[in-house]
Design an enzyme around this catalytic site. Sequence first.
Site, PDB file in Angstrom:
ATOM      1  CD  GLU A 149      44.406  53.461  32.943  1.00 19.16           C
ATOM      2  OE1 GLU A 149      44.698  54.234  32.013  1.00 19.16           O
ATOM      3  OE2 GLU A 149      44.567  52.230  32.877  1.00 19.16           O
ATOM      4  CG  ASN A 191      39.566  50.349  37.536  1.00 22.86           C
ATOM      5  OD1 ASN A 191      39.688  49.467  38.387  1.00 22.86           O
ATOM      6  ND2 ASN A 191      39.899  50.167  36.263  1.00 22.86           N
ATOM      7  CG  HIS A 228      46.993  45.330  34.019  1.00 27.03           C
ATOM      8  ND1 HIS A 228      46.268  44.325  33.438  1.00 27.03           N
ATOM      9  CD2 HIS A 228      46.198  46.426  33.998  1.00 27.03           C
ATOM     10  CE1 HIS A 228      45.085  44.782  33.056  1.00 27.03           C
ATOM     11  NE2 HIS A 228      45.011  46.058  33.395  1.00 27.03           N
ATOM     12  CD  GLU A 257      41.478  47.144  33.967  1.00 30.68           C
ATOM     13  OE1 GLU A 257      42.541  47.149  33.320  1.00 30.68           O
ATOM     14  OE2 GLU A 257      40.711  48.120  34.023  1.00 30.68           O
ATOM     15  CG  ASP A 259      46.904  41.147  32.867  1.00 37.63           C
ATOM     16  OD1 ASP A 259      47.473  41.928  33.646  1.00 37.63           O
ATOM     17  OD2 ASP A 259      46.559  41.488  31.718  1.00 37.63           O
TER      18      ASP A 259
END
Length: 441
Positions: A149, A191, A228, A257, A259
């Site tokens: 990030e 990432n 996400h 990750e 979701d």
Amino acid sequence: MSTLVAAAAGAAVLVASPASGAASTLAAAAQQSGRYFGTAVAANKLSDSTYVGILNREFDMVTAENEMKMDATEPSQGQFSYGNADRIVNQARNQGKRVRGHALAWHSQQPGWMQNMSGTALRNAMLNHVTQVASYYRGKIYAWDVVNEAFADGSSGGRRDSNLQRTGNDWIEAAFRAARAADPGAKLCYNDYNTDNWSHAKTQGVYRMVQDFKSRGVPIDCVGFQAHFNSGNPVPSNYHTTLQNFANLGVDVQITELDIEGSGSTQAQQYQGVVQACLSVTRCTGITVWGIRDTDSWRASGTPLLFDGSGNKKAAYTSVLNVLNNASSTVPTTPTSTTDPTGPTTTTTPQNPGGCTATYREGQKWNDRFNGEVTVSGTNNWVVTVTVSSPQRIIATWNTTATWPSANVMVARPNGNGNTFGFTVQHGGNWNWPSVSCQVG
Ligand code: XIL
């Protein structure tokens, strides 16, 4: 002919019947095409038998949800603490699963002592952390999120301000070099989130950094897309384009990750789109969901995962399993091309004066079908004719609007998703490349 073609904006829609002997778990289904299917794991849930039962059955890659972060592994400067991380790593490895390391350097979840540091002292502390943690786990990690990030949201396309960024713009490459030296066998990933939509400035900023790293020999092997999603941040229609463009830089891409908030068939379709985007990019090597049951999620109220709170499979689970089975019924084979078995993986048509160029690139191959991609240069207003040879048929397209003058000829035009489009050919044993030609429209 058009009924044979399922085209959706930006996403590959494979039209394939379920494989006979379809796999019954996410990991087994993903393994059919050489990919993994992982989950985030929390150490304090390893005593929950429902949780561990699903973990052991369904997943073949594990990420520690918090236990390998800087605050967990170096709570006091120079004093390293691996208890909870080891619990996760050992449980995974004892079950034959691999581990993604997450994360060596990040502006968030820093230990208190680091949050107040700056300058050379912080740079050295960060590099020491990377070296110590990556060395401790040397040989046990499939891929490390070396830096997490580091780019800003919004329209700047630049770096996020942080104490690490203020040590100098080269902090990211310094972290990657330290990680490579500490564990030469681990893949090293950058990432981030909000990097899914190809047209977003943040995506472009990360892309330019990876391009720069590759051109200067900074060690980077992969890019992680956190993924996400919710209604305010939906799965973009050009996701496949984003993953493919990064892969074309010579890195693996991974969904790290995943979701998606929501429920029912809407959620199931969005999951399907993400998995499909990964499957249509050869170098998309695996998918990790950020937790097992909805109640395990960091955003539990959005019910964003594949199992409900009781551990039952949701509609989203079934759609993911089916896509993995449909799109990868066998391990990809090397084509027995009748024309050029050892040749290059791209071919470029000659450009007419004032015209355009279409470059064909091989994509993923299966025993019954293969993907191809065409990149156009010279104009944004192209008309590309793709001709396949009998008994081949084009059964899916993405990033283009197609018409069908005859069964073996597709005329492709831009659909707003840039100048690279792709398609799936059901080949019937004929591995010859399609021929492509470009005209300005
Ligand atoms: C989250 C965890 O899931 C939470 O338990 C924790 O409180 C905060 O971090 N991006 C990342 C992950 O890279 O590490 C974050 O995980 C979610 C966003």
